[in-house]
Design a protein around this motif. Sequence first.
Motif, PDB file in Angstrom:
ATOM      1  N   ARG A 166     -46.521  11.754  -5.005  1.00 40.13           N
ATOM      2  CA  ARG A 166     -45.945  13.082  -4.794  1.00 40.13           C
ATOM      3  C   ARG A 166     -46.900  14.024  -4.077  1.00 40.13           C
ATOM      4  O   ARG A 166     -48.096  14.037  -4.340  1.00 40.13           O
ATOM      5  N   LEU A 168     -47.068  17.850  -4.167  1.00 41.32           N
ATOM      6  CA  LEU A 168     -46.479  18.973  -4.881  1.00 41.32           C
ATOM      7  C   LEU A 168     -46.470  20.225  -4.006  1.00 41.32           C
ATOM      8  O   LEU A 168     -47.389  20.465  -3.219  1.00 41.32           O
ATOM      9  N   THR A 169     -45.424  21.026  -4.162  1.00 41.43           N
ATOM     10  CA  THR A 169     -45.312  22.310  -3.480  1.00 41.43           C
ATOM     11  C   THR A 169     -45.133  23.398  -4.534  1.00 41.43           C
ATOM     12  O   THR A 169     -44.980  23.109  -5.733  1.00 41.43           O
ATOM     13  N   ASN A 171     -42.641  24.969  -5.182  1.00 43.41           N
ATOM     14  CA  ASN A 171     -41.310  24.890  -5.781  1.00 43.41           C
ATOM     15  C   ASN A 171     -41.215  23.828  -6.872  1.00 43.41           C
ATOM     16  O   ASN A 171     -40.194  23.723  -7.549  1.00 43.41           O
ATOM     17  N   ASP A 172     -42.288  23.036  -7.038  1.00 46.33           N
ATOM     18  CA  ASP A 172     -42.298  21.987  -8.057  1.00 46.33           C
ATOM     19  C   ASP A 172     -42.874  22.516  -9.367  1.00 46.33           C
ATOM     20  O   ASP A 172     -43.555  23.552  -9.402  1.00 46.33           O
ATOM     21  N   ASP A 173     -42.580  21.790 -10.430  1.00 50.31           N
ATOM     22  CA  ASP A 173     -43.194  22.093 -11.727  1.00 50.31           C
ATOM     23  C   ASP A 173     -44.649  21.629 -11.671  1.00 50.31           C
ATOM     24  O   ASP A 173     -44.927  20.425 -11.644  1.00 50.31           O
TER      25      ASP A 173
END
Length: 565
Positions: A166, A168-169, A171-173
């Motif tokens: 992944r 992560l951005t 907008n991610d958890d």
Amino acid sequence: MRKYNYSLLILFSASLLVFSCQKAEDRPFEKITEEYLWDSKDSLGTNASYFLNNIYGDIPTGYNRIDGNLLDAATDDAVPSADNTAIARFTNGGYSATTNGDNSWTDNYASIRKCNLFVQNFPKVNLKASLVQEGEYWKAENRFLRALFYFELIKRYGGVPLLGDRVLTINDDLKLPRNSYDECVNYIVNECDAIKDELRADPVASGDYGRITKMVALTLKAKTLLYAASPLNNPSNDIAKWRKAKNALADVIRQAAVGGFGLEPVFANVFLTRKNTEVIFAYQRAVTFDVETNNAPIGYLSGSTASRGRTSPTQELVDAFTTSKGLPITTDLKSTANPIGYDPNNPYANRDPRLDKTVFYNGVSWLSRGVETFNGGKDRPGGSIVQTKTGYYMSKFMGNFATGTAYSNQTHNFPIFRFADVLLMFAEAKNEVDGPGAPTDSVYNYIRAVRARGGIIEGTAPDTYGVSSTLTTAQMRNLIRADRRVEMAFEEQRFWDVRRWKIAETIYNKPLHGMRITKVGSALNYQVEELGTPFQFIAPRMYRYAIPYSEISKNTNLTQNEGYQ
């Protein structure tokens, strides 16, 4: 997206600086976008190779990387010559969740993010047919690098969050919990198993030297399993974990025979020859003489540049080197009947030859004069100037400058994996698997092989190379640990070894020593002197690093290591 593109620009620009033999010809930096970097029409994979090469630049660099000091200056092998350095926080209990001179959390996760960007985006690049195999190598190399960065994390922090592929951005958890240490070990091991046959075969072509090969992946797997079997991470002493490590190390040794690896015949050449039979993986550096100027005795000038003498080895390290017969200096004393034993009035004669290649002591020839670490000597003049605190300076890794008047560029690649380390790790794991009875022949053979290469006199059975053939498991364990200390000095091994063995609290909270030499006429008087007790090793807290406070405060699911707030 603008911020993301700016990050890509930084990564791409950095790779251009590092690998400037190639260049981007048709796009100004401000126009570099994700689409350009992973251009499907880039049939040569030029941009992708830049990106991967940039990730290679994130592997451990070693040498004077922490505020100008070696990590080993935070062990009982050395102290920093200067006062009030960041490295001292590791010895005085001063590192915490907010202060750590070796804060690897952010750096390694940034590198893991790059690896995941490569995983996600490289499939967009359509390489021409003749480069498809090269692309397969790149994918496997990238996965190895990601596994290596996780290894660097778990040896410092224990279990850490595993991200998989992944990216992560915002907008991610982002509130990810820590995976267990064993889960992280399994991830690294599984990655190495998955890619080992997809990497370049050993021996690698000269033009690809420094790239990751099957041998490199097998070694990371084995070292990860050895750390997992060690007392810090294996408190119940599960022999099955030791057996896994032993078997993995046996695989490395078998692969070494295929790939042309072995002990380099001359110890010093391991560190001064860019390509040799012993170094399995190293951080590739440009030729320099910075190791010399940073660490050689202070009284020497190379042109107009003075050596800085940053590293002061301890008497404890010097005393760990045996006599030339491989026997402890406490037992192999010089006498009429034993003329080549240890003589406290001439303490550096008749010693393990690796001592000369590891430590500068009084009288060693350097830049056409003898080192002077006696009181008032050119390399220990007194006063307020930064100089050795112990009567010694580090000489390991340095070129042959016994004669001459100035330093010249040398190969100073920092070794990450080398074959002597593999043999010592195998001996360690096999000894634990063999226990509680006597060690078996392979343990003896590998310890003796490392000593023989170091120049220890063979002697006669049953004490060949100073290793008695009647050692118990416990005695062999202590011998292996002592040999690792000598062979691997200043290679960022002991700092982690004493932690994984869980003996730091025992060996650190004691005074350290140096050598005070007074000169009267031509006579020298040697006197061991106490330096005080620089270590305040607080167990169990200091066996792990603190997870940075900035991470804990943002992520409520991220639990802190024991003893930190």
